[in-house]
Design a protein around this motif. Structure first.
Motif, PDB file in Angstrom:
ATOM      1  N   GLU A  26       0.758  -1.255  -0.080  1.00  0.00           N
ATOM      2  CA  GLU A  26       0.111   0.045  -0.133  1.00  0.00           C
ATOM      3  C   GLU A  26       0.943   1.083   0.013  1.00  0.00           C
ATOM      4  OE1 GLU A  26      -3.218  -0.299  -0.654  1.00  0.00           O
ATOM      5  OE2 GLU A  26      -2.960  -2.399  -0.376  1.00  0.00           O
ATOM      6  N   TYR A  78       1.889   0.384  -5.257  1.00  0.00           N
ATOM      7  CA  TYR A  78       1.958  -1.244  -4.963  1.00  0.00           C
ATOM      8  C   TYR A  78       0.576  -1.066  -4.003  1.00  0.00           C
ATOM      9  CZ  TYR A  78       6.731  -1.840  -5.642  1.00  0.00           C
ATOM     10  OH  TYR A  78       7.987  -1.908  -5.927  1.00  0.00           O
ATOM     11  N   THR A  79      -0.543  -2.065  -4.265  1.00  0.00           N
ATOM     12  CA  THR A  79      -1.666  -2.047  -3.585  1.00  0.00           C
ATOM     13  C   THR A  79      -2.222  -3.350  -3.793  1.00  0.00           C
ATOM     14  OG1 THR A  79      -3.905  -1.107  -3.541  1.00  0.00           O
ATOM     15  CG2 THR A  79      -2.834  -1.024  -5.633  1.00  0.00           C
ATOM     16  N   SER A  80      -3.232  -3.742  -2.966  1.00  0.00           N
ATOM     17  CA  SER A  80      -3.939  -4.981  -2.895  1.00  0.00           C
ATOM     18  C   SER A  80      -5.189  -4.564  -3.541  1.00  0.00           C
ATOM     19  CB  SER A  80      -4.159  -5.552  -1.617  1.00  0.00           C
ATOM     20  OG  SER A  80      -3.015  -6.059  -1.086  1.00  0.00           O
ATOM     21  N   GLU A  81      -5.424  -3.534  -3.896  1.00  0.00           N
ATOM     22  CA  GLU A  81      -6.793  -3.063  -4.616  1.00  0.00           C
ATOM     23  C   GLU A  81      -6.705  -3.448  -6.001  1.00  0.00           C
ATOM     24  OE1 GLU A  81      -9.536   0.769  -5.479  1.00  0.00           O
ATOM     25  OE2 GLU A  81      -7.700   1.027  -4.155  1.00  0.00           O
ATOM     26  N   THR A  82      -7.708  -4.252  -6.434  1.00  0.00           N
ATOM     27  CA  THR A  82      -7.898  -4.383  -8.014  1.00  0.00           C
ATOM     28  C   THR A  82      -8.394  -3.518  -8.820  1.00  0.00           C
ATOM     29  OG1 THR A  82      -9.869  -5.705  -7.396  1.00  0.00           O
ATOM     30  CG2 THR A  82      -8.061  -7.064  -7.190  1.00  0.00           C
ATOM     31  N   THR A  83      -8.125  -3.726 -10.054  1.00  0.00           N
ATOM     32  CA  THR A  83      -8.920  -2.859 -11.293  1.00  0.00           C
ATOM     33  C   THR A  83      -9.459  -3.738 -12.207  1.00  0.00           C
ATOM     34  OG1 THR A  83      -8.305  -0.979 -12.731  1.00  0.00           O
ATOM     35  CG2 THR A  83      -6.770  -2.741 -12.420  1.00  0.00           C
ATOM     36  N   ARG A  89      -7.254   3.165 -13.010  1.00  0.00           N
ATOM     37  CA  ARG A  89      -6.305   2.689 -12.111  1.00  0.00           C
ATOM     38  C   ARG A  89      -6.529   3.111 -10.615  1.00  0.00           C
ATOM     39  NH1 ARG A  89      -3.877  -2.366 -13.774  1.00  0.00           N
ATOM     40  NH2 ARG A  89      -2.532  -1.742 -15.547  1.00  0.00           N
ATOM     41  N   GLY A 116       0.426  -5.330  -7.933  1.00  0.00           N
ATOM     42  CA  GLY A 116      -0.385  -6.060  -6.948  1.00  0.00           C
ATOM     43  C   GLY A 116      -0.105  -7.002  -6.210  1.00  0.00           C
ATOM     44  N   ASP A 117      -0.602  -7.910  -5.635  1.00  0.00           N
ATOM     45  CA  ASP A 117      -0.252  -8.827  -4.729  1.00  0.00           C
ATOM     46  C   ASP A 117       0.528  -9.856  -5.610  1.00  0.00           C
ATOM     47  OD1 ASP A 117      -1.360  -7.683  -2.440  1.00  0.00           O
ATOM     48  OD2 ASP A 117      -3.215  -8.834  -2.630  1.00  0.00           O
TER      49      ASP A 117
END
Length: 344
Positions: A26, A78-83, A89, A116-117
């Protein structure tokens, strides 16, 4: 030292991980550049409050423009949030604000990555139109192999895990015995003795005996000696205040600074919580010198956990929290870098 060339997005992410020492989460990571040479690396938590994008962008730009030679920037979100396909984005408004603020300073965004992850892809690529690459590909990149060869590694997070220590009462008694000896000496004699002890440790290639560790920790309990010993770490014949605030034109001896951190961590395991605050504060200072603000903050908080009234730790943490960057990191010739790099 021969420069290495970063050729692929996997190389970029490997470089970021090894430079920071951990895999960001994040986070926004920015790398300044001058022509094809890499400058400073900045990691900062992503904003989570809508409406703060412009203020956030200005804060990031303030850090990045500390590198006065910067003409462009690489970034990675850097994030776990998806698109989803057809959607913007995550953090698109933040990146747009940052692009505008940097443009006012004559700095362009050169490229960006969305991490992403499990996968990563170009930040500006339309979701679903480019094939994302697995994050695991960074482990086989040429840059990652070079870093590992040099002894570097990437932690999964930036959370500090201190080495364990036991027999606190015995260690505390040993440190207090040395403190009594220091107090019995004239101030100048005690200072010279403490500096010699520390210099011998820094010049050695071996970890010191436990009694020498107890003596070092004892010396660090005295503010006048502590400040001088911290200033002795970079191995520079410069005024103490300029060294402490990293405001010298001469580059410090970074390998000596890294060895000092190992020595201090070793000494930490030979002491008790009641004497640990100066040791942890010194380690925090080293991380600030190296541009690792998150780790510096953690070490200073650990120091305050052992002694909430420890003034140097509190003042240092306030300094870092206010956004003050170590002077060495404002000049690519003096800034901490693990290896020299170029981009094609």
């Amino acid at each position: 030292m021969e420069k290495l060339t970063i050729k692929t997005p996997s190389d970029v992410l490997s470089f970021i991980g090894h430079t920071l020492g951990f895999w960001p989460q994040e986070s926004l990571v920015c790398i300044t550049m001058h022509e094809n040479s890499i400058g400073a690396t900045l990691r900062i938590d992503l904003p989570h409050q809508p409406g703060q994008e412009l203020a956030y962008a200005r804060t990031v730009a303030h850090y990045l423009t500390s590198d006065t030679t910067a003409t462009s920037v690489l970034f990675a979100v850097y994030t776990s949030e998806t698109t989803q396909a057809g959607s913007l984005r995550p953090q698109a408004s933040t990146i747009a604000a940052l692009t505008g603020v940097l443009a006012e300073q004559g700095i362009t965004i050169r490229d960006g990555l969305f991490v992403g992850d499990d996968t990563f892809s170009p930040y500006d690529g339309e979701p679903g139109t480019s094939i994302p690459l697995p994050v695991s590909s960074t482990q086989t990149s040429a840059i990652n192999a070079e870093f590992i060869y040099r002894g570097s590694f990437v932690e999964p997070t930036d959370q500090i895990t201190l080495p364990s220590s036991n027999q606190a009462e015995t260690k505390a008694a040993a440190v207090e015995h040395h403190m009594e000896n220091i107090q019995a000496q004239p101030t100048e004699a005690a200072l010279l003795q403490g500096r010699k002890l520390w210099a011998d440790m820094l010049d050695s290639q071996d970890f010191p005996a436990d009694d020498d560790c107890h003596a070092l920790v004892a010396n660090l309990q005295f503010p006048a000696i502590r400040d001088r010993l911290i200033a002795d770490i970079p191995g520079m014949d410069e005024p103490m205040q300029q060294v402490l605030f990293a405001q010298t034109e001469q580059a410090p001896k970074w390998s000596r600074i890294e060895w000092a951190q190992q020595l201090l961590l070793h000494a930490y395991t030979r002491t008790s919580p009641e004497h640990a605050a100066p040791v942890l504060t010194a380690i925090g200072y080293i991380n600030w010198w190296e541009g690792k603000g998150s780790k510096a903050h953690q070490f200073l908080q650990l120091a305050l956990d052992t002694d909430p009234a420890y003034r140097l730790a509190r003042l240092s943490d306030q300094m870092i929290g206010s956004g003050i960057v170590a002077g060495w990191n404002m000049n690519k010739n003096t800034a901490y870098t693990a290896l020299p790099f170029d981009l094609p």
